[in-house]
Write a protein that holds these residues in place. Structure first.
Motif, mmCIF file in Angstrom:
data_model
loop_
_atom_site.group_PDB
_atom_site.id
_atom_site.type_symbol
_atom_site.label_atom_id
_atom_site.label_comp_id
_atom_site.label_asym_id
_atom_site.label_seq_id
_atom_site.Cartn_x
_atom_site.Cartn_y
_atom_site.Cartn_z
ATOM 1 N N THR A 21 7.416 -42.879 -16.155
ATOM 2 C CA THR A 21 7.400 -44.318 -16.459
ATOM 3 C C THR A 21 8.459 -45.059 -15.661
ATOM 4 N N GLU A 22 9.651 -44.471 -15.557
ATOM 5 C CA GLU A 22 10.738 -45.109 -14.812
ATOM 6 C C GLU A 22 10.412 -45.189 -13.323
ATOM 7 N N VAL A 23 9.849 -44.117 -12.768
ATOM 8 C CA VAL A 23 9.508 -44.114 -11.347
ATOM 9 C C VAL A 23 8.421 -45.151 -11.052
ATOM 10 N N ILE A 24 7.389 -45.192 -11.881
ATOM 11 C CA ILE A 24 6.311 -46.171 -11.690
ATOM 12 C C ILE A 24 6.872 -47.579 -11.778
ATOM 13 N N ASP A 25 7.797 -47.800 -12.705
ATOM 14 C CA ASP A 25 8.403 -49.127 -12.856
ATOM 15 C C ASP A 25 9.182 -49.506 -11.601
ATOM 16 N N HIS A 26 9.956 -48.562 -11.068
ATOM 17 C CA HIS A 26 10.692 -48.816 -9.824
ATOM 18 C C HIS A 26 9.723 -49.048 -8.657
ATOM 19 N N LEU A 27 8.655 -48.268 -8.614
ATOM 20 C CA LEU A 27 7.673 -48.398 -7.539
ATOM 21 C C LEU A 27 7.038 -49.781 -7.566
ATOM 22 N N ILE A 28 6.722 -50.256 -8.753
ATOM 23 C CA ILE A 28 6.122 -51.587 -8.892
ATOM 24 C C ILE A 28 7.104 -52.658 -8.435
ATOM 25 N N ARG B 52 1.988 -53.561 -13.756
ATOM 26 C CA ARG B 52 2.487 -52.844 -14.933
ATOM 27 C C ARG B 52 1.383 -52.639 -15.971
ATOM 28 N N ALA B 53 0.498 -53.609 -16.099
ATOM 29 C CA ALA B 53 -0.614 -53.455 -17.039
ATOM 30 C C ALA B 53 -1.546 -52.326 -16.586
ATOM 31 N N ALA B 54 -1.833 -52.268 -15.275
ATOM 32 C CA ALA B 54 -2.699 -51.214 -14.745
ATOM 33 C C ALA B 54 -2.052 -49.846 -14.910
ATOM 34 N N ALA B 55 -0.755 -49.767 -14.618
ATOM 35 C CA ALA B 55 -0.047 -48.496 -14.748
ATOM 36 C C ALA B 55 0.009 -48.045 -16.204
ATOM 37 N N ALA B 56 0.219 -48.977 -17.112
ATOM 38 C CA ALA B 56 0.306 -48.643 -18.541
ATOM 39 C C ALA B 56 -1.013 -48.055 -19.038
ATOM 40 N N ALA B 57 -2.134 -48.595 -18.542
ATOM 41 C CA ALA B 57 -3.443 -48.093 -18.959
ATOM 42 C C ALA B 57 -3.634 -46.640 -18.519
ATOM 43 N N ASP C 119 1.975 -37.293 6.870
ATOM 44 C CA ASP C 119 2.161 -36.411 5.711
ATOM 45 C C ASP C 119 3.222 -36.954 4.757
ATOM 46 N N ALA C 120 4.233 -37.607 5.299
ATOM 47 C CA ALA C 120 5.313 -38.117 4.453
ATOM 48 C C ALA C 120 4.940 -39.403 3.740
ATOM 49 N N GLY C 121 3.854 -40.034 4.161
ATOM 50 C CA GLY C 121 3.583 -41.350 3.613
ATOM 51 C C GLY C 121 2.286 -41.507 2.862
ATOM 52 N N ARG C 122 1.608 -40.410 2.559
ATOM 53 C CA ARG C 122 0.342 -40.536 1.847
ATOM 54 C C ARG C 122 0.582 -41.132 0.465
ATOM 55 N N PRO C 123 -0.184 -42.170 0.097
ATOM 56 C CA PRO C 123 0.052 -42.816 -1.190
ATOM 57 C C PRO C 123 0.020 -41.862 -2.376
ATOM 58 N N ARG C 124 -0.929 -40.921 -2.416
ATOM 59 C CA ARG C 124 -1.001 -40.057 -3.586
ATOM 60 C C ARG C 124 0.187 -39.111 -3.645
ATOM 61 N N ASP C 125 0.832 -38.863 -2.496
ATOM 62 C CA ASP C 125 2.028 -38.031 -2.501
ATOM 63 C C ASP C 125 3.215 -38.751 -3.118
ATOM 64 N N LEU C 126 3.142 -40.058 -3.191
ATOM 65 C CA LEU C 126 4.214 -40.815 -3.814
ATOM 66 C C LEU C 126 4.262 -40.549 -5.307
ATOM 67 N N VAL C 127 3.121 -40.374 -5.914
ATOM 68 C CA VAL C 127 3.038 -40.240 -7.366
ATOM 69 C C VAL C 127 2.907 -38.790 -7.806
ATOM 70 N N ALA C 128 2.194 -37.980 -7.010
ATOM 71 C CA ALA C 128 1.899 -36.605 -7.420
ATOM 72 C C ALA C 128 3.146 -35.787 -7.778
ATOM 73 N N PRO C 129 4.218 -35.792 -6.969
ATOM 74 C CA PRO C 129 5.382 -34.980 -7.335
ATOM 75 C C PRO C 129 6.004 -35.409 -8.666
ATOM 76 N N VAL C 130 5.948 -36.706 -8.944
ATOM 77 C CA VAL C 130 6.524 -37.211 -10.189
ATOM 78 C C VAL C 130 5.670 -36.781 -11.375
ATOM 79 N N ILE C 131 4.342 -36.867 -11.214
ATOM 80 C CA ILE C 131 3.444 -36.422 -12.276
ATOM 81 C C ILE C 131 3.615 -34.924 -12.503
ATOM 82 N N GLU C 132 3.749 -34.161 -11.416
ATOM 83 C CA GLU C 132 3.923 -32.716 -11.537
ATOM 84 C C GLU C 132 5.202 -32.382 -12.302
#
Length: 205
Positions: A92-99, A192-197, A133-146
């Protein structure tokens, strides 16, 4: 000198990266001033001070500059996400910072933002070609989710790529909706609304 990813050329030298960024910046400036359809590749090259052949060493067609623009900015965010991971922040904190970081988009013409994100959403494989490889969007979130899965905060019954891609698309779609004027709220509020969902759906039960 260039390298190849997914069949698309991308620069591997400082000079090549400077040239690509100049083409992207001038293209976006011209698109914002006159609209996408009114601008030619010749005009982009003239504004950037490069030959037309140089343009096609970096891009396959005119709207491919949108993918490069997206990729260049995502690479900058990657370093921040790495830092947040080192600080062991929650998802949640990382997504908030990302937003908070993504709200730089409000400095651009909304019509231009809409063009960038509608093109990226419509042609995900082409977008992938322009991401290092360093900038793929899904790589931004995947390590945090993992990391959140390892702590027991996020469900593990769904594949990690599905979870990270869902968050990525949710944020991109919210940005597009805002840029198209379909929302009367601030971009950060919509993100933030989209991320919260999404977060509500992937939290461990």
């Amino acid at each position: 000198m260039t390298g190849t990813t997914g069949g698309t050329m991308f620069p591997t030298t400082k000079r090549g990266r400077r040239t690509q960024r100049a083409l992207v910046n001038e293209a976006l400036r011209l698109f914002a001033d006159r609209g996408f359809d009114a601008v030619t590749v010749d005009e982009i090259c003239a504004a950037a001070g490069v030959a037309k052949g140089t343009y096609y060493r970096h891009f396959r067609r005119k709207d491919d500059v949108f993918f490069a623009a997206y990729a260049l900015n995502m690479e900058g965010v990657t370093a921040l996400v790495t830092q947040w991971l080192a600080e062991d922040l929650s998802l949640t904190e990382v997504i908030d910072h990302l937003i908070d970081t993504l709200t730089w988009l409000t400095e651009l013409d909304p019509r231009l933002v809409a063009l960038i994100f509608s093109t990226a959403l419509a042609r995900p494989r082409d977008l992938e070609d322009y991401l290092t490889d360093a900038g793929r969007p899904r790589d931004l979130v995947a390590p945090v989710i993992e990391a959140s899965q390892a702590r027991g905060d996020v469900r593990t019954d769904l594949p990690l790529p599905v979870l990270s891609h869902t968050m990525e698309v949710a944020l991109m779609s919210a940005t597009l909706r805002w840029a198209q004027g379909a929302s009367d709220r601030a971009l950060g509020d919509d993100l933030r609304a989209a991320a919260a969902a999404v977060l509500d759906g992937i939290r461990a039960r």
